[in-house]
Design an enzyme around this catalytic site. Structure first.
Site, PDB file in Angstrom:
ATOM      1  N   GLU A 200     -19.067  37.109 110.229  1.00 56.18           N
ATOM      2  CA  GLU A 200     -19.630  35.772 110.004  1.00 56.18           C
ATOM      3  C   GLU A 200     -18.916  35.105 108.833  1.00 56.18           C
ATOM      4  OE1 GLU A 200     -24.432  36.248 110.918  1.00 56.18           O
ATOM      5  OE2 GLU A 200     -23.686  36.081 108.867  1.00 56.18           O
ATOM      6  N   LYS A 201     -19.003  33.800 108.796  1.00 56.03           N
ATOM      7  CA  LYS A 201     -18.625  33.045 107.607  1.00 56.03           C
ATOM      8  C   LYS A 201     -19.526  33.510 106.469  1.00 56.03           C
ATOM      9  CE  LYS A 201     -16.786  29.302 105.572  1.00 56.03           C
ATOM     10  NZ  LYS A 201     -15.336  29.362 105.261  1.00 56.03           N
ATOM     11  N   TYR A 202     -18.932  33.719 105.285  1.00 59.48           N
ATOM     12  CA  TYR A 202     -19.734  34.123 104.135  1.00 59.48           C
ATOM     13  C   TYR A 202     -20.169  32.875 103.369  1.00 59.48           C
ATOM     14  CZ  TYR A 202     -21.276  36.391  99.852  1.00 59.48           C
ATOM     15  OH  TYR A 202     -22.017  36.802  98.788  1.00 59.48           O
ATOM     16  N   LYS A 237     -36.226  41.295  98.843  1.00 61.88           N
ATOM     17  CA  LYS A 237     -37.026  40.183  98.335  1.00 61.88           C
ATOM     18  C   LYS A 237     -37.951  40.669  97.223  1.00 61.88           C
ATOM     19  CE  LYS A 237     -37.025  38.446 103.033  1.00 61.88           C
ATOM     20  NZ  LYS A 237     -37.798  38.480 104.291  1.00 61.88           N
ATOM     21  N   ARG A 292     -42.272  42.015 113.358  1.00 55.54           N
ATOM     22  CA  ARG A 292     -43.409  42.748 112.783  1.00 55.54           C
ATOM     23  C   ARG A 292     -44.085  41.862 111.741  1.00 55.54           C
ATOM     24  NH1 ARG A 292     -40.858  42.841 108.052  1.00 55.54           N
ATOM     25  NH2 ARG A 292     -38.654  43.298 108.107  1.00 55.54           N
ATOM     26  N   VAL A 295     -43.870  41.811 104.708  1.00 53.69           N
ATOM     27  CA  VAL A 295     -44.480  42.108 103.406  1.00 53.69           C
ATOM     28  C   VAL A 295     -45.075  40.831 102.810  1.00 53.69           C
ATOM     29  CG1 VAL A 295     -44.030  42.926 101.057  1.00 53.69           C
ATOM     30  CG2 VAL A 295     -42.831  43.977 102.976  1.00 53.69           C
TER      31      VAL A 295
END
Lengths: 450, 145, 145, 450
Positions: A200-202, A237, A292, A295
């Protein structure tokens, strides 16, 4: 409706699911490893069964043990929580084969969620923009070079089955590709059992914004707004919010439409999360589909006044999203993940909690399985509590989070509470100037961040 | 850690040149320093409300061996409902001899004895569910086993 | 920790060369020092993180009397800024003699000595706020007071 | 805005006020008696000052000590909480005389709130219905007989300055009036320092419903809906809800209008509560005006998404109610008062809290000053925690309250938690069939309550 649910998880999410079940008048069965005998989820459930030793492979990942536990307790459904078996399509299939409902989407939904390269292809075909990159998996270094040249440097090579930052390599020039390709292949094979890669493009200075979707078995799909998850350390996160201070009404509408389109593209059923990359120019790219409960689901719950875990259970029991369920957002919510970790170097700090005092009062929610005297085992994830605050606006939610962090007393182990206090004092954070490299900047003292 | 114990500890130290000793036992701590140092005894209270640990049969644990369930499942004492039990109380068993079956995922898992000895107690009723690590049998090991 | 236990503990130490012992049990704490040190018994253990109790000067509390503030206010050592202090360190005071003023609600409350004796220490700076029960002076009582 | 506020209270309400101040970036000064040295409100405040011995008369009711504490700490305002000095007009005047802002309404507002007989007259004149009764204070037994005969039996003789059920006598016939009159006079004089009495029609099977009002110094007055407070034991509220399941949209509108009319009649400023009696036929009568923050304010906060204590502080600082402040209700909230009392006989149970574990998760709020290891002193009110739950509807709020009560662990002392569990299991309660005699019925086993 289900009369009894087995919870194939531990810690705060197991407690979260037990709470939803109790409120729905559903009996609960907890499973636990030998290391978790004293755990809150064991104490709060109606029944509890030890399924193996401390090692997750022999307990919380032990499919035969969990299915047997469900059978001998006459459980009608299994809630996998997050992590462990929650994104394992074979487990979902094994549940079905045993006549036990899996609380989550179909095995096919889960399979596609796990295959990042394939999900990209499906989304692109259905008009959901993806980050520019290879059309599908890369079958050779040459293919990688070709794709990279087409989209321009820097690029990132990723494992198709990857996640959590492993098997990813950034390449800034053509000559770096070959080494990066083979290293990524090795890492991917070790970590995910598949060496398949894509490119992918970063993108830099981006935000990670995700949209919560709900889809019933009749095909009705709604979304419950976005969550801002840009405060990350090594793709983990740490702080999440809803709504995102960056998202305008127009952008919110677009994100919601794209999320519903993504869910429709894969005939999604159950609750799920569509993760997007958003650039400073408000360009939106599909990143992945999480199949799912997340968190960070509480921030959506606080703002929308909804109980997502209850909704998930009701959807899994075949209940439709009724017309009455028009959720209207109110105020602002923020979540800090309290980990049993050194707050400077993020090294796990398991051990006995000698004293615990939870914050309280208006707009404060604590999701935890910790209690005074509990020993945090060293075998599992270090997340021990989620502190969530709600305010009539972002400023109030942040002020409340600060005072709640000040009230939170956890003695005996190190936690990330001091880290969160630092972030909340940061001027860029307070003014909403955040993106996925925020923490890198925070830890460089020369950055003028107030 | 009672006064008796402290007394015994002090007594022990009398004729030694030990200047410091620390003993921890069942949540209480004794620290004694002699001469210019001090002695301290600490009794940290248990976390109130903590669930009790599974207690071993104190009196028997010295000599009896407990056979536990190596997996979750349903406990059967015989291979089929009509067949006789693999073992009864009083049976002499050899190492590797089948004691029972634990059924999981429709598979019959034969549980073998880890030692040679005599079955003293069967702790689970036939047909009952058992969890991982649950004690199934008490066996008195044969002498010189 | 009852008096019985403390007594027993003291008894135990009699024939040892232990100079200091500390015992904590069920929220109470006993600390005993021998020889030229003092003995103190504290009840009960502080709640974790609880703010410290105002500590009395351990070594002096046997013989010295503490004069505390009977109300919240501002502490003044003299009737006016220009006037000399009511008392200085070393002053001998009689029972009922004014030691200081605590101003509250624009009222000057004269604080009198409860005993006859000598001022050993002035614990608060002139003009500082004081809370209820805050120690102001240490006074060594006159003999046969 | 104030930079520093002194809190002339203790326990959960002192902690509640400290939380509001921290979120508003206002420094706090706690005052405490010698019995409260280890209290949470002492630990959480920026400064703390001991103002006297355990007896409330010499500490929390000691006006000179509290004003001096405010002066020596340079506090600009005093928040009185509820109880203690919160409804003492002389204290409010003394604050003004000392140049310290009193966080509450004017001394005149407080005075009228305390004089039930006079408040009745004022309200009646301004078109707010009051329970039929004497026109003003009764100057003799003869006047009482005359008033009783006019309105019919049963009647209730009440103390003008009364409250909390003392100085009240029910009379069912003329010949009972003389004895009742003199007994009530004696009780009133002892309890409230005034023997003045008035007489009302004694209404049964009624509900106690109150309306929260906000009034700024510019004269703008709004209301924030009602609270249902019918679950009482000897005139002490134990469980409160918002909204009331009994109140229709039409009745809500009428209650709100009457509350605003009542507030306007007395030129009310600050937050306040207008208490009403509501009959099964939806007749509404003014009962009294509470001129302070109520114990049960959190149920309104949960439903309205507002922080009433912050609003109160802002109003006291002269801030207007802005047009932006349109509060919209959502869902349903319920509060259980957890007292340190024997749950059967309501006998106080002070002592050390040996273990404490608070409930958590979605929709759960705990307001408490208790902590693990704290000793509940015997000198004050037995309220040690308020457990508040929010749900998308009343059923969910009740289900959540039940599971939260199950999670709440308080060891070492007796509490009213088992009492609340009993009430929540009651069919009449679940179906909203409650009035002020609900608890009398609950404790009579012959009543068919499911």
């Amino acid at each position: 409706m289900f009369k009894k649910i087995l919870i194939a998880n531990r810690g705060e999410i197991a407690v979260r699911i037990i709470r939803a079940c109790r409120e729905l008048d559903i009996r609960t069965v907890s499973v636990y490893s030998e290391a978790d005998r004293q755990n809150m989820h064991v104490r709060l459930a109606d029944e509890a069964i030890c399924i193996g030793p401390a090692q997750a492979e022999q307990s919380y990942l032990n499919v035969p043990a969990i299915l047997t536990a469900a059978e001998i307790t006459d459980s009608e459904a299994i809630h996998p929580g997050y992590g462990f078996l929650s994104e394992n399509p074979q487990f979902a299939e094994a549940c079905a084969a045993s006549g036990i409902a899996f609380i989550g989407p179909s095995p096919d939904n889960i399979r596609l969620g796990g295959d990042k390269a394939k999900a990209r292809q499906v989304m692109k075909r259905r008009g959901v923009p993806v980050v520019p990159g290879s059309d599908g998996p890369l079958d050779s270094v040459a293919a990688a070079v070709k794709a990279a040249k087409k989209i321009g440097f820097p690029c990132i090579i990723k494992a198709s089955m990857g996640g959590g930052g492993r098997g990813m390599k950034i390449v800034n020039a053509e000559e770096q590709i070959e080494d990066a390709f083979y290293m990524a292949q090795r890492e991917a094979l070790t970590a995910f059992g598949s060496s398949e890669l894509y490119l992918e493009k970063y993108l830099q200075d981006i935000r990670h914004i995700e949209v919560q979707v709900l889809a019933d078995t009749k095909g009705r799909i709604i979304h419950l707004g976005e969550r801002e998850c840009s405060i990350q350390r090594r793709h983990q996160k740490l702080i999440e919010e809803s709504p995102s201070s960056f998202v305008s009404e127009k952008l919110r509408k677009r994100l919601g439409e794209l999320a519903i389109r993504a869910a429709r593209a894969v005939k999604y059923r159950n609750i799920g999360t569509v993760e997007f990359i958003v650039t400073p120019e408000e360009e939106v790219y599909f990143m992945e589909f999480n199949t799912r409960v997340q968190v960070e689901h509480p921030v959506t719950e606080m703002v929308m006044g909804v109980d997502l875990v209850k909704e998930q259970i009701l959807l899994s029991a075949g209940m439709p999203i009724t017309a009455k369920k028009v959720f209207k957002p109110r105020g602002s919510a923020i979540e800090c993940r309290i980990n049993a970790e050194d707050p400077d170097r993020f090294i796990p700090s398991p051990g006995k909690i000698e004293f615990l005092h939870q914050p309280g009062g208006p707009g404060v929610r604590v999701d935890t399985a910790a209690y005074c005297g509990w020993t945090v085992p060293s075998h599992y994830d270090s997340l021990i509590a989620k502190l969530i605050t709600f305010g009539s606006n972002r400023q109030e939610a942040i002020a409340r989070m600060k005072r709640a962090l000040d009230e939170f007393v956890i003695e005996g182990i190190k936690t990330t509470i001091p880290f969160h206090k630092r972030v909340l004092e940061n001027r860029d954070f307070k003014e909403g100037r955040i993106n996925t490299s925020f923490l890198d900047r925070l830890h460089k003292p020369e950055t003028p961040t107030g | 850690m009672e006064l008796e114990d402290i007394k015994a500890l002090l007594e022990l130290l009398k004729d030694t040149d030990v200047t410091e000793i620390q003993v921890e036992k069942e949540g209480s701590k004794v620290k004694i320093r002699r001469g210019r140092f001090y002695t301290s005894v600490e009794f940290p209270a248990e976390a109130p409300g903590a669930p009790p640990q599974i207690k071993h049969e104190e009196a028997e644990k010295d000599r009896l061996i407990t056979i536990t369930a190596p997996l979750v499942g349903t406990f059967y004492r015989a291979p089929t409902p009509e067949a006789p039990s693999f073992v009864e109380i009083g049976s002499f068993v050899k190492k590797g001899q089948v004691l029972c079956i634990v059924e999981a995922m429709k598979l019959m898992n034969e549980i073998e004895s880890e030692i040679e000895g005599q079955v003293v107690k069967v702790l689970v009723e036939n047909g009952q569910p058992v969890e991982y690590g649950e004690p199934l049998f008490l066996i008195e090991p044969a002498v010189q086993q």
